[in-house]
Design a protein around this motif. Structure first.
Motif, mmCIF file in Angstrom:
data_model
loop_
_atom_site.group_PDB
_atom_site.id
_atom_site.type_symbol
_atom_site.label_atom_id
_atom_site.label_comp_id
_atom_site.label_asym_id
_atom_site.label_seq_id
_atom_site.Cartn_x
_atom_site.Cartn_y
_atom_site.Cartn_z
ATOM 1 N N VAL A 1 -2.372 -1.609 -4.238
ATOM 2 C CA VAL A 1 -3.770 -1.276 -4.000
ATOM 3 C C VAL A 1 -3.834 -0.140 -2.988
ATOM 4 O O VAL A 1 -2.840 0.231 -2.368
ATOM 5 C CB VAL A 1 -4.571 -2.487 -3.463
ATOM 6 N N THR A 2 -5.029 0.359 -2.798
ATOM 7 C CA THR A 2 -5.346 1.226 -1.681
ATOM 8 C C THR A 2 -6.671 0.765 -1.093
ATOM 9 O O THR A 2 -7.390 -0.029 -1.717
ATOM 10 C CB THR A 2 -5.416 2.698 -2.118
ATOM 11 N N ASP A 3 -7.007 1.216 0.119
ATOM 12 C CA ASP A 3 -8.306 0.993 0.745
ATOM 13 C C ASP A 3 -8.639 -0.489 0.904
ATOM 14 O O ASP A 3 -9.544 -1.014 0.253
ATOM 15 C CB ASP A 3 -9.410 1.699 -0.049
ATOM 16 N N MET A 4 -7.931 -1.154 1.796
ATOM 17 C CA MET A 4 -8.216 -2.564 2.037
ATOM 18 C C MET A 4 -9.553 -2.787 2.727
ATOM 19 O O MET A 4 -10.060 -3.906 2.741
ATOM 20 C CB MET A 4 -7.083 -3.197 2.842
ATOM 21 N N LEU B 1 0.810 -1.207 0.000
ATOM 22 C CA LEU B 1 0.000 0.000 0.000
ATOM 23 C C LEU B 1 0.849 1.266 0.000
ATOM 24 O O LEU B 1 0.348 2.335 -0.351
ATOM 25 C CB LEU B 1 -0.926 0.037 1.222
ATOM 26 N N THR B 2 2.106 1.138 0.400
ATOM 27 C CA THR B 2 2.965 2.297 0.582
ATOM 28 C C THR B 2 4.380 1.978 0.109
ATOM 29 O O THR B 2 4.748 0.803 -0.033
ATOM 30 C CB THR B 2 3.046 2.679 2.074
ATOM 31 N N LEU C 1 -8.548 -1.209 -3.787
ATOM 32 C CA LEU C 1 -8.967 -0.398 -4.928
ATOM 33 C C LEU C 1 -7.735 0.181 -5.622
ATOM 34 O O LEU C 1 -6.603 0.014 -5.165
ATOM 35 C CB LEU C 1 -9.895 0.730 -4.466
ATOM 36 N N THR C 2 -7.961 0.865 -6.737
ATOM 37 C CA THR C 2 -6.871 1.426 -7.519
ATOM 38 C C THR C 2 -6.151 2.524 -6.745
ATOM 39 O O THR C 2 -6.783 3.472 -6.273
ATOM 40 C CB THR C 2 -7.404 2.012 -8.839
ATOM 41 N N PRO C 3 -4.837 2.428 -6.631
ATOM 42 C CA PRO C 3 -4.094 3.507 -5.970
ATOM 43 C C PRO C 3 -4.022 4.737 -6.858
ATOM 44 O O PRO C 3 -4.238 4.668 -8.074
ATOM 45 C CB PRO C 3 -2.706 2.894 -5.775
#
Length: 228
Positions: A30-33, A11-12, A38-40
């Motif tokens: 990804v983002t928003d687990m 994520l980072t 979702l799409t980063p």
């Protein structure tokens, strides 16, 4: 035999660097687990790309669930990510009845033409797994199915995974099986012995789930078990 592939969710940039140093071959970005990934943003992709040298597969998913949402928005995000240097992606869509949304999946495959991509765990929630594979198997760029064999994870889906592996080389079954979803370290020895060579984890290489970053030592432990 070629080295098995080990993919870690990042994520980072911190996640990415820890995964790389621990021995991951590739990252899924990804983002928003809370929405299952979702799409980063393009900015986050660029920061992670600058932080590591291993390949990145970027999620193309703009809402929770397996419906595509706005195809124009997905195509625009794909174009922006490609302009920033993204070369590999993850996506896959279902209709409400569980049938594969071939039109949406093909449209996004066209938007990332020339790129390699993974059909993600929507396959485990499909109404007809074999029909999904037959429908999407010839789409350009598709080289991987991320799957645990069942919505509940590897324990429930083991026999399905074995059946998929037994059909390797048939139409719709030529892609790599990347096992992820309920995967635990104790599964690895048996799965490797059965011939599986692709593994995907997220929370399992973090000290306290998604609240904590990827831990390089945990990644290294998984790498050693996969390669044993």
């Amino acid at each position: 035999m070629s080295r098995p592939i080990f993919e870690v969710i990042a994520l980072t940039p911190q996640d990415a660097q820890a995964a790389e140093s621990g021995g991951a071959d590739r990252l899924e970005l990804v983002t928003d687990m809370a929405a299952d990934g979702l799409t980063p943003s393009v900015e986050d992709f660029a920061r992670i790309r600058a932080a590591v040298d291993i390949p990145l597969r970027v999620m193309l998913r703009i809402q929770d669930g397996f419906a595509p949402g706005g195809l124009d928005e997905l195509a625009a995000r794909a174009a922006a990510l490609r302009a920033e240097g993204a070369e590999e992606f993850v996506f896959g869509f279902l209709h409400a009845d569980g049938a594969v949304d071939l039109a949406a999946t093909a449209a996004v495959a066209d938007a990332v033409a020339g790129c390699r991509w993974t059909f993600h765990r929507a396959i485990d929630h499909s109404a007809d797994r074999a029909a999904l594979r037959a429908a999407v198997g010839a789409l350009p760029g598709l080289d991987t199915f991320l799957t645990s064999g069942a919505p509940a994870g590897v324990d429930a889906g083991h026999e399905v995974l074995l059946a998929d592996l037994a059909r390797a080389g048939e139409p719709g079954y030529g892609q790599r099986i990347l096992i992820g979803g309920g995967l635990r370290a104790e599964h690895l020895k048996g799965l490797r012995a059965e011939g599986f060579d692709g593994f995907h984890v997220g929370g399992a290489v973090r000290v306290d789930g998604w609240r904590t970053p990827v831990d390089a030592a945990k990644v290294a432990e998984w790498r050693a078990l996969i390669d044993a």
